[in-house]
Design an enzyme around this catalytic site. Structure first.
Site, PDB file in Angstrom:
ATOM      1  N   LYS A  60       1.031  -1.236  -0.237  1.00 18.85           N
ATOM      2  CA  LYS A  60      -0.027  -0.065  -0.022  1.00 18.85           C
ATOM      3  C   LYS A  60       0.878   1.236  -0.027  1.00 18.85           C
ATOM      4  O   LYS A  60       1.840   1.538   0.872  1.00 18.85           O
ATOM      5  CB  LYS A  60      -0.910  -0.018   1.114  1.00 18.85           C
ATOM      6  CG  LYS A  60      -1.726   1.218   1.159  1.00 18.85           C
ATOM      7  CD  LYS A  60      -2.804   0.982   2.411  1.00 18.85           C
ATOM      8  CE  LYS A  60      -2.438   1.756   3.779  1.00 18.85           C
ATOM      9  NZ  LYS A  60      -2.236   3.189   3.693  1.00 18.85           N
ATOM     10  N   ASP A  71      -3.647   4.400  -1.612  1.00 17.08           N
ATOM     11  CA  ASP A  71      -4.556   4.689  -0.724  1.00 17.08           C
ATOM     12  C   ASP A  71      -4.523   6.414  -0.640  1.00 17.08           C
ATOM     13  O   ASP A  71      -4.096   6.926   0.330  1.00 17.08           O
ATOM     14  CB  ASP A  71      -3.893   4.278   0.728  1.00 17.08           C
ATOM     15  CG  ASP A  71      -5.121   4.593   1.648  1.00 17.08           C
ATOM     16  OD1 ASP A  71      -6.240   4.615   1.378  1.00 17.08           O
ATOM     17  OD2 ASP A  71      -4.780   4.260   3.131  1.00 17.08           O
ATOM     18  N   LYS A  78      -7.217   7.911  -0.701  1.00 16.38           N
ATOM     19  CA  LYS A  78      -8.366   8.526   0.270  1.00 16.38           C
ATOM     20  C   LYS A  78      -9.007  10.050  -0.366  1.00 16.38           C
ATOM     21  O   LYS A  78      -8.897  11.092   0.489  1.00 16.38           O
ATOM     22  CB  LYS A  78      -7.853   8.844   1.528  1.00 16.38           C
ATOM     23  CG  LYS A  78      -7.737   7.557   2.466  1.00 16.38           C
ATOM     24  CD  LYS A  78      -7.654   7.945   3.939  1.00 16.38           C
ATOM     25  CE  LYS A  78      -7.113   6.604   4.694  1.00 16.38           C
ATOM     26  NZ  LYS A  78      -5.695   6.448   4.616  1.00 16.38           N
ATOM     27  N   ASP A 124     -13.237  15.441  -3.092  1.00 20.01           N
ATOM     28  CA  ASP A 124     -13.288  16.440  -3.627  1.00 20.01           C
ATOM     29  C   ASP A 124     -14.282  16.415  -4.233  1.00 20.01           C
ATOM     30  O   ASP A 124     -15.394  15.503  -4.383  1.00 20.01           O
ATOM     31  CB  ASP A 124     -11.789  16.680  -4.492  1.00 20.01           C
ATOM     32  CG  ASP A 124     -11.772  18.321  -4.642  1.00 20.01           C
ATOM     33  OD1 ASP A 124     -12.577  19.134  -4.957  1.00 20.01           O
ATOM     34  OD2 ASP A 124     -10.470  18.768  -4.501  1.00 20.01           O
ATOM     35  N   THR A 158     -10.492   4.469  11.313  1.00 21.09           N
ATOM     36  CA  THR A 158     -10.321   3.673  12.612  1.00 21.09           C
ATOM     37  C   THR A 158      -9.259   4.461  13.654  1.00 21.09           C
ATOM     38  O   THR A 158      -9.429   3.891  14.794  1.00 21.09           O
ATOM     39  CB  THR A 158      -9.366   2.298  12.086  1.00 21.09           C
ATOM     40  OG1 THR A 158      -8.472   2.881  11.284  1.00 21.09           O
ATOM     41  CG2 THR A 158     -10.419   1.284  11.635  1.00 21.09           C
ATOM     42  N   ARG A 184       2.429  -0.017  11.023  1.00 23.28           N
ATOM     43  CA  ARG A 184       3.758   0.122  12.080  1.00 23.28           C
ATOM     44  C   ARG A 184       3.990  -1.366  12.580  1.00 23.28           C
ATOM     45  O   ARG A 184       5.086  -1.561  12.812  1.00 23.28           O
ATOM     46  CB  ARG A 184       3.305   1.053  12.966  1.00 23.28           C
ATOM     47  CG  ARG A 184       3.390   2.301  12.327  1.00 23.28           C
ATOM     48  CD  ARG A 184       2.689   3.426  13.377  1.00 23.28           C
ATOM     49  NE  ARG A 184       1.297   3.204  13.150  1.00 23.28           N
ATOM     50  CZ  ARG A 184       0.408   4.201  13.868  1.00 23.28           C
ATOM     51  NH1 ARG A 184       0.941   5.266  14.518  1.00 23.28           N
ATOM     52  NH2 ARG A 184      -1.004   3.883  13.429  1.00 23.28           N
TER      53      ARG A 184
HETATM   54  O1  C5P Z   1       0.603   1.771  11.039  1.00 27.51           O
HETATM   55  P1  C5P Z   1      -0.741   1.047  11.073  1.00 27.51           P
HETATM   56  O2  C5P Z   1      -1.144  -0.376  11.021  1.00 27.51           O
HETATM   57  O3  C5P Z   1      -1.815   1.846  12.119  1.00 27.51           O
HETATM   58  O4  C5P Z   1      -1.186   1.654   9.533  1.00 27.51           O
HETATM   59  C1  C5P Z   1      -2.530   1.620   8.924  1.00 27.51           C
HETATM   60  C2  C5P Z   1      -2.667   2.089   7.758  1.00 27.51           C
HETATM   61  O5  C5P Z   1      -3.900   2.110   7.058  1.00 27.51           O
HETATM   62  C3  C5P Z   1      -2.209   3.670   7.179  1.00 27.51           C
HETATM   63  O6  C5P Z   1      -1.365   3.628   6.246  1.00 27.51           O
HETATM   64  C4  C5P Z   1      -3.567   4.507   7.388  1.00 27.51           C
HETATM   65  O7  C5P Z   1      -3.176   5.516   6.503  1.00 27.51           O
HETATM   66  C5  C5P Z   1      -4.302   3.293   6.565  1.00 27.51           C
HETATM   67  N1  C5P Z   1      -5.740   3.619   6.908  1.00 27.51           N
HETATM   68  C6  C5P Z   1      -6.188   3.739   8.289  1.00 27.51           C
HETATM   69  N2  C5P Z   1      -7.682   3.995   8.508  1.00 27.51           N
HETATM   70  C7  C5P Z   1      -8.409   3.890   7.458  1.00 27.51           C
HETATM   71  C8  C5P Z   1      -7.892   3.821   6.150  1.00 27.51           C
HETATM   72  C9  C5P Z   1      -6.683   3.666   6.187  1.00 27.51           C
HETATM   73  O8  C5P Z   1      -5.648   3.578   9.166  1.00 27.51           O
HETATM   74  N3  C5P Z   1      -9.783   4.233   7.514  1.00 27.51           N
END
Ligand code: C5P
Length: 241
Positions: free
Chosen positions: A33, A60, A62, A65, A124, A215
């Site tokens: 991603k 991603d 997102k 607009d 989330t 992460r």
């Molecule tokens: O580091 P972590 O596991 O929290 O990363 C989650 C990834 O998912 C990040 O790249 C974040 O931008 C993406 N994401 C998210 N919540 C969303 C959509 C995408 O955490 N609703």
């Protein structure tokens, strides 16, 4: 139900770190991603590298607009290897429709498979108590369902949601409406800014089609070993569902 797929978020701050992860994880059956960090920082180079390697990619972006602008952005983002694109469901039905139409048209022009467009519902990182302050009535579940209905009507492949909402979404919209879930935390890993989290096994049990992990992998001492551990946990949970 198809086997759930693992998406690894290349959320690192240099092209070298991102391509280092791509090298390290080259043998794993995963989707990479590219999010804001990569897209705005070194998007062209990273995406060219993933395309050259023939890696399935999730862009991603997102997007949020007016419909014409989002359609134009989608046309610019579709290229070989891009399997998934995201738009914010809060952008509304016409905006999501413009994204889906643009993805189809551009893919047809390029002679490639059409990327799936997913609508982001409620991030989330947003806790239930934060919704009120945004003027959104009800809890996360209610808001996610409402936005998912909009995304379905706009012909999105599915929605981005927390694993906690995946089960209800599947029950209401059917197994073919896909759920893509960030907020995945293997047992014992820090939550960081994510508020609505679940383990890989719980997300798979809830019917999630895609699990997004950043992460816990990018900051692991051994990202490849952590990726394999998560893939094994997912496979075991998929066998049990
Ligand atoms: O580091 P972590 O596991 O929290 O990363 C989650 C990834 O998912 C990040 O790249 C974040 O931008 C993406 N994401 C998210 N919540 C969303 C959509 C995408 O955490 N609703």
């Amino acid at each position: 139900m198809n086997a759930p797929r693992l998406v690894v978020a290349l959320d690192v701050d240099t092209l070298e770190a991102a391509t280092g992860l791509v090298d390290l994880l080259r043998d794993e059956d995963i989707i990479f991603k590219v999010g804001y960090e990569g897209l705005f920082g070194f998007g062209d180079a990273l995406r060219a590298r993933l395309e050259r390697d023939g890696r399935p990619t999730f862009v991603d972006a997102k997007l949020h607009d007016i419909p014409r602008t989002v359609g134009a952005a989608v046309r610019a983002l579709v290229r070989p290897g891009v399997e998934i694109l995201t738009v914010h469901a809060l952008g509304g039905n016409d905006m999501m429709l413009a994204a889906v139409d643009a993805a189809e048209e551009r893919a047809r022009d390029l002679g490639i498979a059409t990327p799936k467009v997913f609508g982001v519902t409620i991030l989330t990182s947003i806790a239930p108590e934060d919704l009120n302050e945004l003027g959104l009535r009800g809890g996360p579940g209610e808001n996610v369902m409402r936005l998912a209905a909009l995304a379905r009507d706009a012909h999105c492949a599915g929605v981005v949601c927390s694993p906690h909402e995946s089960h209800d979404l599947k029950r209401y919209f059917g197994a073919d409406f896909q759920t893509l879930c960030p907020g995945i935390r293997p047992a014992g890993t820090p939550h960081g800014d994510q508020k609505r989290v679940a383990t890989p096994a719980d997300a798979v049990a809830a019917g999630a089609d895609y699990l997004v992990v950043g992460r816990p992998i990018t900051e692991a001492g051994d990202p490849a070993a952590t990726t394999r551990m998560i893939l094994e946990e997912m496979a075991a949970a998929a066998r049990a569902r």
